[in-house]
Structures are given as C-alpha cells and as structure tokens.
Design a protein around this motif. Structure first.
Motif, PDB file in Angstrom:
ATOM      1  N   ARG A  16      51.509  58.668  93.098  1.00 50.04           N
ATOM      2  CA  ARG A  16      51.685  57.427  91.255  1.00 50.04           C
ATOM      3  C   ARG A  16      53.055  57.823  91.690  1.00 50.04           C
ATOM      4  O   ARG A  16      54.249  58.669  91.214  1.00 50.04           O
ATOM      5  N   ILE A  17      54.511  55.985  90.988  1.00 51.83           N
ATOM      6  CA  ILE A  17      54.966  56.075  90.642  1.00 51.83           C
ATOM      7  C   ILE A  17      55.169  55.428  89.869  1.00 51.83           C
ATOM      8  O   ILE A  17      54.661  54.244  89.446  1.00 51.83           O
ATOM      9  N   LEU A  18      56.008  56.093  88.261  1.00 54.30           N
ATOM     10  CA  LEU A  18      55.311  55.858  86.748  1.00 54.30           C
ATOM     11  C   LEU A  18      56.954  54.343  87.048  1.00 54.30           C
ATOM     12  O   LEU A  18      58.196  54.877  87.672  1.00 54.30           O
ATOM     13  N   GLY A  19      56.658  53.912  86.132  1.00 52.27           N
ATOM     14  CA  GLY A  19      57.221  52.396  86.114  1.00 52.27           C
ATOM     15  C   GLY A  19      58.200  52.497  85.269  1.00 52.27           C
ATOM     16  O   GLY A  19      59.412  51.929  84.854  1.00 52.27           O
ATOM     17  N   CYS A  20      58.253  53.923  84.154  1.00 49.18           N
ATOM     18  CA  CYS A  20      59.915  54.360  83.574  1.00 49.18           C
ATOM     19  C   CYS A  20      59.796  52.983  82.742  1.00 49.18           C
ATOM     20  O   CYS A  20      61.351  53.142  82.703  1.00 49.18           O
ATOM     21  N   ASN A  21      58.794  52.590  82.108  1.00 48.53           N
ATOM     22  CA  ASN A  21      59.281  51.550  81.263  1.00 48.53           C
ATOM     23  C   ASN A  21      57.905  51.539  79.925  1.00 48.53           C
ATOM     24  O   ASN A  21      57.052  50.703  79.554  1.00 48.53           O
ATOM     25  N   PRO A  22      58.596  52.866  78.873  1.00 48.41           N
ATOM     26  CA  PRO A  22      57.373  52.822  78.515  1.00 48.41           C
ATOM     27  C   PRO A  22      57.451  52.347  77.481  1.00 48.41           C
ATOM     28  O   PRO A  22      58.615  51.385  76.941  1.00 48.41           O
ATOM     29  N   SER A  23      56.784  52.199  76.654  1.00 47.98           N
ATOM     30  CA  SER A  23      56.184  51.106  75.593  1.00 47.98           C
ATOM     31  C   SER A  23      55.090  51.559  74.445  1.00 47.98           C
ATOM     32  O   SER A  23      54.135  51.511  74.975  1.00 47.98           O
ATOM     33  N   PRO A  24      54.993  51.194  73.337  1.00 45.19           N
ATOM     34  CA  PRO A  24      53.872  51.297  72.391  1.00 45.19           C
ATOM     35  C   PRO A  24      52.800  50.438  73.408  1.00 45.19           C
ATOM     36  O   PRO A  24      51.344  50.799  73.809  1.00 45.19           O
ATOM     37  N   MET A  25      53.074  49.512  74.362  1.00 39.93           N
ATOM     38  CA  MET A  25      51.582  48.859  74.835  1.00 39.93           C
ATOM     39  C   MET A  25      51.691  49.159  75.947  1.00 39.93           C
ATOM     40  O   MET A  25      50.531  49.266  77.067  1.00 39.93           O
ATOM     41  N   THR A  26      52.792  49.849  76.508  1.00 41.08           N
ATOM     42  CA  THR A  26      53.126  50.737  78.346  1.00 41.08           C
ATOM     43  C   THR A  26      52.294  51.888  78.304  1.00 41.08           C
ATOM     44  O   THR A  26      52.118  52.541  79.193  1.00 41.08           O
ATOM     45  N   TYR A  33      51.455  52.316  92.869  1.00 39.80           N
ATOM     46  CA  TYR A  33      50.474  53.528  93.563  1.00 39.80           C
ATOM     47  C   TYR A  33      51.307  52.983  95.059  1.00 39.80           C
ATOM     48  O   TYR A  33      50.673  51.805  95.358  1.00 39.80           O
ATOM     49  N   LEU A  34      51.834  53.808  95.650  1.00 42.71           N
ATOM     50  CA  LEU A  34      51.661  54.040  96.957  1.00 42.71           C
ATOM     51  C   LEU A  34      51.100  54.303  98.326  1.00 42.71           C
ATOM     52  O   LEU A  34      50.296  55.544  97.767  1.00 42.71           O
ATOM     53  N   LEU A  35      50.432  53.156  98.466  1.00 46.80           N
ATOM     54  CA  LEU A  35      49.435  53.858  99.864  1.00 46.80           C
ATOM     55  C   LEU A  35      49.918  54.036 101.352  1.00 46.80           C
ATOM     56  O   LEU A  35      50.350  53.283 101.500  1.00 46.80           O
ATOM     57  N   GLY A  36      48.846  54.776 102.180  1.00 44.54           N
ATOM     58  CA  GLY A  36      48.998  54.562 103.200  1.00 44.54           C
ATOM     59  C   GLY A  36      49.666  56.149 103.564  1.00 44.54           C
ATOM     60  O   GLY A  36      50.138  57.205 102.556  1.00 44.54           O
ATOM     61  N   THR A  37      49.978  56.088 105.232  1.00 44.87           N
ATOM     62  CA  THR A  37      49.897  57.345 105.486  1.00 44.87           C
ATOM     63  C   THR A  37      51.215  57.122 106.872  1.00 44.87           C
ATOM     64  O   THR A  37      51.527  58.372 107.474  1.00 44.87           O
ATOM     65  N   GLY A  38      51.525  56.142 107.311  1.00 43.46           N
ATOM     66  CA  GLY A  38      52.645  55.345 108.212  1.00 43.46           C
ATOM     67  C   GLY A  38      53.239  55.456 107.550  1.00 43.46           C
ATOM     68  O   GLY A  38      53.886  55.141 106.890  1.00 43.46           O
TER      69      GLY A  38
END
Length: 291
Positions: A16-26, A33-38
C-alpha cells in the motif's frame, strides 16, 4: 484513527502506498495498491493530481522491488483516484503500461478527467487481469459513481475503492444502485477489505452489514423528520441540521449530498412529496402534502 504510514507491505504481493493527499473527504489520503511479485506490477488507483511526494514514494518502492508498472486499474473517475495517472506514467511505468477503467454512463467520454493523450482501456464486469503473483477480478459496483468498481482475489481480498471506507461511511451518486452494490459485495463474502481511504477492514462482513443498516436507519430518520415537520417547506440542509447534529459542521455539505439522494429515493417510492416554488424544490411527507 490509526496512522497510515506512507508505504506498507500488506502481504508478499501487495504493497500500500498512501497518496499523501489528506483532507476531510479523503481522510489521511487515497490508498493506492501495488500488486504482484515479478518485474511487472499492477497499480490500483493513482492518487491526486500533482503530488510529488506520492510519486516519490511509489517510484522508491518500484526501484526497491526492481519492478515497473505494466497495468493501472482505476476504481472510478474521482480526481483523488485518477489525478496522478499522468505523473505515474511518466515516472513509474514502462512504455507499454495499460490504463484501465470502467466506462461511465453519465458522460459520453470514458474519463474526461484524464488527459486526452493517455489511452484508457474500458473494463468489463467480471473481467480478470493478472501478472506474476497477483490476479484480480473486476466487479462493477455503481452507486458511489456510475463507473465504480471493486476488485476481488481468489483468496478473499477485496479492494473496495470508495464503496466501503476504513473509517466513516461513503457518499454516493445514486442510493438505489449503491444499496444493490453493497448487497453484491456482501454476497462475495470477502475475508478482508483494503479500502481506498482509511485503514484495513479486518471484519468485512460486519462492516458491510453496518453500512446497509446505517443507510436504512438514515432513511428512517429522514422520513421521521419530515413527518415531525408537517406542511413545512423543507430542503436537504434542514434535514442535516436535525439528523446530523453529531456530525462536524465542516462535513454537513457532504451529508446534505447524501440526504438529497435519500430524498430522491423516498420521492420515487411515494413516501415524500416534491413541489417546486420559484425554481426551488421543497419536500413534505406524502401524508402531509398541503404545501
């Protein structure tokens, strides 16, 4: 509310990589989310527009993993989910990275919020996408938006987008569709939910049932408010001031947005009466429609 770190490895194949865009709505920001192993990976959502801190975190993870993006899946059209796609493609993806999103039904464009030079491939309900170490299935869940999707895996993980949040409840464009989508997710019986906002949901069935119950309770409260205020010209914000007293006032506009959709549902069901006076629409209980 537990603090979400900028980067969290959730499983051997999910980061999980947080978008660094906090707000009352977010809340603390948009979870991507980054998926996979390759060498090639899938990214679910891209955060907001022009957030270099997020791009730096994502790029750092990919370099550490010695990988790049080959697939981007967007859960829906809202800016805090698609806004970062241009920068993500520029910094973190290979030249053949494919961007996918379910089509909207409220516009002729697949996603007018994304720059025209970026090609977006249309997703289909029940479509599957896979790479080394990860496979996801697309489930169309309209209501929050017409194009909203969730993603499921064979081992019970559900990426819920904005349909179900880690804290609080979600807003929606169309309540009937949204309720249908909640029941659809309940039938999937996920074992864990990774939401686009807020922390991991460890007890997903309880959370989904809570969402359904909450909406039904709100509907009952709204109808009761109209019945208690017979023959008065009332609007959504009048309901919010009464029914949402415990909600911070800075969130009242979002609450009013939800109330409007509850009201529209009740009008269609014949439980409320609507009348326009001087271009302003008011509502009363159907049993007290002398407005």
């Amino acid at each position: 509310m537990a603090l979400i770190p900028p980067v969290t490895r959730l499983t051997s194949s999910i980061i999980r990589i947080l978008g660094c865009n906090p707000s009352p709505m977010t809340l603390q920001g948009t979870n991507t989310y980054l998926l996979g192993t390759g060498k090639k990976r899938i990214l679910i959502d891209t955060g907001d527009v022009d957030v270099p801190e997020y791009i730096a975190h994502l790029d750092g993870v990919l370099k550490l993993e010695q990988a790049s993006l080959s697939t981007i899946i967007l859960t829906h059209w809202h800016q805090d989910h698609v806004g970062g796609v241009k920068d993500v493609l520029k910094v973190c993806a290979t030249g053949d990275c494919q961007v996918y999103k379910f089509p909207r039904t409220d516009t002729i464009d697949l996603c007018p919020e994304i720059p025209a030079e970026i090609k977006v491939q249309p997703l289909q309900d029940k479509q599957e996408l896979s790479i080394d170490g990860a496979k996801v299935k697309i489930v169309h869940t309209p209501g929050h938006t017409t194009d909203h999707i969730v993603l499921t895996t064979d081992d019970g993980i559900l990426f819920s987008g904005d349909c179900i949040l880690g804290e609080g409840t979600a807003v929606f464009e169309e309540l009937y569709d949204y309720m249908q989508s909640l029941h659809k997710i309940l039938e999937i019986k996920p074992t864990i939910i990774y939401p686009a906002h807020g922390n991991i949901i460890e007890q997903p069935l309880d959370k989904i049932q809570h969402y359904i119950k909450h909406r039904m309770q709100r509907e009952a409260q709204i109808l009761d408010f109209f019945n208690r205020n017979a023959n008065k010209a009332l609007q959504a914000m009048d309901v919010v001031r009464d029914v949402y007293k415990e909600t911070p006032e800075q969130l009242w506009s979002a609450a009013a947005y939800n109330v409007v959709h509850h009201i529209e549902k009740l009008v269609r069901e014949g439980k409320l009466y609507a009348k326009t006076i001087n271009d302003v629409t008011y509502y009363v209980s159907q049993q007290n429609n002398a407005l």
